[in-house]
Structure formats: C-alpha cells, structure tokens
Motif scaffolding. Structure first.
Motif, mmCIF file in Angstrom:
data_model
loop_
_atom_site.group_PDB
_atom_site.id
_atom_site.type_symbol
_atom_site.label_atom_id
_atom_site.label_comp_id
_atom_site.label_asym_id
_atom_site.label_seq_id
_atom_site.Cartn_x
_atom_site.Cartn_y
_atom_site.Cartn_z
ATOM 1 N N UNK A 13 0.824 -1.210 0.000
ATOM 2 C CA UNK A 13 0.000 0.000 0.000
ATOM 3 C C UNK A 13 0.857 1.258 0.000
ATOM 4 N N UNK A 14 0.547 2.175 -0.883
ATOM 5 C CA UNK A 14 1.091 3.525 -0.783
ATOM 6 C C UNK A 14 0.246 4.359 0.171
ATOM 7 N N UNK A 43 11.541 0.437 1.334
ATOM 8 C CA UNK A 43 12.203 -0.793 1.766
ATOM 9 C C UNK A 43 11.432 -2.019 1.307
ATOM 10 N N UNK A 44 10.117 -1.982 1.449
ATOM 11 C CA UNK A 44 9.290 -3.105 1.038
ATOM 12 C C UNK A 44 9.351 -3.321 -0.477
ATOM 13 N N UNK A 45 9.339 -2.246 -1.236
ATOM 14 C CA UNK A 45 9.403 -2.380 -2.693
ATOM 15 C C UNK A 45 10.724 -2.986 -3.127
ATOM 16 N N UNK A 46 11.797 -2.603 -2.452
ATOM 17 C CA UNK A 46 13.114 -3.159 -2.796
ATOM 18 C C UNK A 46 13.180 -4.644 -2.435
ATOM 19 N N UNK A 47 12.552 -5.013 -1.321
ATOM 20 C CA UNK A 47 12.598 -6.400 -0.868
ATOM 21 C C UNK A 47 11.616 -7.299 -1.613
ATOM 22 N N UNK A 48 10.540 -6.700 -2.129
ATOM 23 C CA UNK A 48 9.488 -7.455 -2.825
ATOM 24 C C UNK A 48 9.284 -6.868 -4.220
ATOM 25 N N UNK A 49 10.267 -7.025 -5.097
ATOM 26 C CA UNK A 49 10.216 -6.335 -6.392
ATOM 27 C C UNK A 49 9.055 -6.765 -7.287
ATOM 28 N N UNK A 88 2.707 -5.702 -6.491
ATOM 29 C CA UNK A 88 1.951 -4.567 -7.012
ATOM 30 C C UNK A 88 1.969 -3.469 -5.958
ATOM 31 N N UNK A 89 1.950 -2.229 -6.405
ATOM 32 C CA UNK A 89 2.030 -1.090 -5.482
ATOM 33 C C UNK A 89 0.906 -0.114 -5.804
ATOM 34 N N UNK A 90 0.183 0.304 -4.784
ATOM 35 C CA UNK A 90 -0.903 1.255 -4.988
ATOM 36 C C UNK A 90 -1.756 1.372 -3.745
ATOM 37 N N UNK A 91 -2.927 1.946 -3.894
ATOM 38 C CA UNK A 91 -3.851 2.088 -2.782
ATOM 39 C C UNK A 91 -4.406 0.730 -2.367
ATOM 40 N N UNK A 100 -5.767 -3.652 -4.093
ATOM 41 C CA UNK A 100 -6.322 -4.698 -3.240
ATOM 42 C C UNK A 100 -7.246 -4.097 -2.195
ATOM 43 N N UNK A 101 -7.973 -4.975 -1.507
ATOM 44 C CA UNK A 101 -8.789 -4.549 -0.382
ATOM 45 C C UNK A 101 -8.624 -5.526 0.779
ATOM 46 N N UNK A 102 -8.754 -4.986 1.992
ATOM 47 C CA UNK A 102 -8.744 -5.775 3.212
ATOM 48 C C UNK A 102 -9.734 -5.147 4.169
#
Length: 209
Positions: A79-80, A117-123, A126-129, A155-157
């Motif tokens: 999540x951003x 950090x998360x984006x680098x570790x989990x390339x 998906x990234x977004x809202x 995604x949703x939670x």
C-alpha cells in the motif's frame, strides 16, 4: 526492520507471518475489521511503551482480495496509502467520502521509507492504494464502483485503515497477499493456502531486513 510491530486480523495469518519472521519481530492477531484492529493495535503499542520497549513502526499484513488486472491471485500488494473506502455517506448523487463531509479523512499515507524498503525487498509486488472495507466487496457493480473511484487501488482488506489510525505518529505500512479476485463472491475460486504461503515469504523478507 528491527522494532516493528506486525499485526494481522486472525491467527492463521499471524502464524503464516511468524513462520517467516522466525522470532525476529513481534507478530500479533488483533481482530477483524477496522475497529477491532485499531483497538488491538493501540493496546499493544500502549503496553510496549509503558514497558519501556516502544515499537518503531507498525505493519498491517494479511490476505485480501485483488483487483483483476492489477495484481495476481497469490501475488503481493504494497500500500502507498490505506483508504477507508466505505467511510462516508450515501447520497442521491452517489457515495460521499468523509473527506467531502468535512469530518476528517478516510486516507492514511503509508510511510515512504517503509514503502521504499518493502518495494526493494518485494520487487514483484503490485504497489498502490489498498482499500479498507467493513463489508467485503462481492458484486460486479460494487467492484466497478470501487475500481472507478480508486483507479490506483490494487487490493482490499478489512483492517489497514484502523491499524494506521492506531499507529498515528509511528511509521505505518500495509501489505496484502491476494487470495481471490475482487468481484462476485465465489468461494471455490479462493486460494487461501497460496495467499498464506505468500505471507510467510513476506515475513521472511521483513525478518531479514
């Protein structure tokens, strides 16, 4: 990521994360839905601070639904920002977010440093809202409405926004692994074991970072 508190909704999610973290970080199940998650997270933070061992940040983790074409089933979403998508009011002209009503905001931005950090570790993530809902989306019409309102949503939670509110003042992030495509409810198509396995992989990443 020393000093982080990792929270999930339910114990099976927490167990999956613990399997990856392997004791290097605290993992706790805090309840389903934004209210329970906020209360549970706030309690853990208060107890740690009172004991002289405050956490340095909070990450909400769990399985969730993913928007078709934006993230794959079994994939991971970072999540951003976490948005309480159903916090507001109905009107003849459509849904009114609480922001438009002047009663606060339904949006909490994720900590930029944690996201990086998360984006680098989990390339491959998906990234977004990531949307927080109190009622899981289960129809084509509601799915289309959310996808239109939030074109960057992946995604949703049910807990992210609540955890983010409890973590106010601390770095916050949310990560979801996808068990199903958001849309008409089809339990037969859910892939919960795959999403839990992906949570363990995320836990390994967090434990080693």
């Amino acid at each position: 990521m020393t000093g982080l508190l990792l929270v999930t909704a339910v114990e099976p999610e927490a167990a999956a994360v613990r399997a990856g973290v392997d004791g290097r970080l605290t993992v706790a199940a805090v309840g389903v839905g934004p209210a329970a998650a906020a209360a549970g997270t706030a309690r853990l933070l208060a107890v740690a601070e009172a004991g002289g061992r405050p956490y340095t940040g909070v990450v909400c983790l769990g399985i969730g639904g993913g928007f078709a074409g934006r993230v794959e089933v079994g994939g991971t979403a970072i999540a951003t920002r976490s948005v309480a998508a159903d916090l507001g009011a109905e009107s003849p002209d459509g849904f009114l977010p609480i922001d438009d009503l002047g009663f606060g905001t339904a949006v909490v931005e994720a900590d930029a440093g944690l996201v990086k950090t998360l984006r680098a570790a989990l390339p491959g993530a998906a990234v977004g809202t990531v949307l927080t809902v109190s009622t899981v989306t289960g129809t084509a019409a509601s799915t289309e409405a959310l996808a239109t309102r939030f074109p960057d949503a992946v995604a949703e939670g049910m807990e992210g926004y609540g955890v983010a509110c409890a973590a106010a003042g601390l770095p916050f992030a949310e990560v979801r692994t996808v068990s199903n495509v958001i849309g008409p409810r089809d339990r037969a198509a859910w892939r919960i074991p795959a999403a839990l396995a992906a949570l363990t992989e995320v836990g390994e990443t967090l434990g080693l970072a």
